[in-house]
Design a protein around this motif. Structure first.
Motif, PDB file in Angstrom:
ATOM      1  N   GLN A   1       0.885  -1.183   0.079  1.00 26.85           N
ATOM      2  CA  GLN A   1      -0.034   0.029  -0.046  1.00 26.85           C
ATOM      3  C   GLN A   1       0.881   1.286   0.036  1.00 26.85           C
ATOM      4  OE1 GLN A   1      -2.306  -0.764   3.556  1.00 26.85           O
ATOM      5  NE2 GLN A   1      -0.780   0.096   4.838  1.00 26.85           N
TER       6      GLN A   1
ATOM      7  N   ASP B   1      -4.565   0.834  -2.113  1.00 26.72           N
ATOM      8  CA  ASP B   1      -4.229  -0.449  -2.301  1.00 26.72           C
ATOM      9  C   ASP B   1      -3.394  -0.665  -3.659  1.00 26.72           C
ATOM     10  OD1 ASP B   1      -4.469  -3.066  -3.787  1.00 26.72           O
ATOM     11  OD2 ASP B   1      -5.142  -3.868  -1.932  1.00 26.72           O
TER      12      ASP B   1
ATOM     13  N   ARG C   1      -8.284   1.925   0.932  1.00 32.33           N
ATOM     14  CA  ARG C   1      -7.927   1.155   1.953  1.00 32.33           C
ATOM     15  C   ARG C   1      -8.295   2.034   3.517  1.00 32.33           C
ATOM     16  NH1 ARG C   1      -3.155  -2.902   2.042  1.00 32.33           N
ATOM     17  NH2 ARG C   1      -3.748  -4.449   0.291  1.00 32.33           N
TER      18      ARG C   1
END
Length: 273
Positions: A4, A105, A235
């Protein structure tokens, strides 16, 4: 590839991002960093010994050829960091700490980039930092030599001091030089190494960029394109250290725009100067 990465932004950019589910890819050379893309160029040009007349002329030729490529192309992209909660990023890119850090992500972000069909691919690139990443920096130096040195040797000056050069730009050389010029935007001064930056960008001429738009930025026209994202690409969200918005309000906004993501507050020790 890391799992990430994090994008720092102002409250208005954050709201636009979650509402429209898109990132704006803007001109890197017209960013807040006035030295954007120039550190690597200067580093390469300094390899030419200005005390030697032949090399001094070749340096001038190299600079002219590279500047020609830079004038005809633009780097459009957006920047991320491996660090979710970094003080320098809050200060520089998130409205003095009042903004947000959005966690993406990486794999899903790459898929979104691959869906944007353009002549030049939209790619996620790690940024290298001067002498700290000497192997990668030397590789780019070699790439610049391979692309521009033969043309740079064509530069000469008459007794009138006026420079002249004759170029034979084949389609293959054009592509080689464009790829080399793109690499200038993947290296920064080692002083910025704590940023641990990644860039999602492409490098091409304006006429070849699909769906390009223009906006006013600091009194000049600046190109950009919109990159559509799925909600699952996001995320999480971190509130900046001076952001007055409550976590509950951010959670409500994410739910309103159908984004399932965690919300945290910054732990950075912050003092306005």
């Amino acid at each position: 590839m890391i799992d990430q990465i994090h994008h720092y932004c102002s409250p208005s950019v954050f709201l636009s991002l979650i509402k429209n589910k898109e990132l704006w890819l803007t001109s890197l050379s017209q960013s807040n960093d006035q030295l954007e893309g120039t550190w690597m160029l200067r580093h390469w040009l300094d390899k030419f010994d200005s005390r030697d007349t032949k090399k001094r002329l070749k340096r001038k030729g190299a600079m002219l050829v590279v500047e020609g490529v830079l004038r005809h192309n633009v780097a459009l992209g957006t920047c991320f960091s491996e660090e979710r909660d970094l003080l320098s990023q809050w200060r520089g890119y998130a409205q003095d700490g009042a903004g947000f850090s959005v966690t993406f992500d990486t794999e899903k972000l790459q898929r979104a980039a691959e869906s944007y069909k353009n002549v030049s691919p939209l790619t996620l690139s790690k940024v290298y930092y001067g002498s700290r990443d000497i192997v990668e920096t030397n590789d780019i130096v070699k790439k610049l030599y391979d692309a521009f040195s033969s043309d740079a040797e064509q530069y000469d000056e008459g007794q009138d001091g006026i420079g002249r050069m004759s170029l034979n730009l084949t389609p293959e050389k054009h592509q080689l030089q464009k790829e080399a010029a793109r690499s200038l935007f993947t290296v920064k001064n080692g002083a910025f190494k704590e940023e641990k930056e990644w860039r999602l960008f492409f490098y091409d001429s304006i006429s070849e960029i699909r769906n390009v738009e223009f906006r006013e930025s600091r009194n000049i026209l600046s190109p950009f394109v919109r990159l559509k994202l799925s909600a699952a690409t996001i995320r999480g969200v971190t509130l900046g250290p001076t952001n007055p918005t409550s976590r509950q309000m951010v959670e409500a906004a994410l739910e309103t725009y159908q984004i399932s993501a965690w919300v945290r507050s910054s732990n950075a020790s912050y003092r306005n100067i």
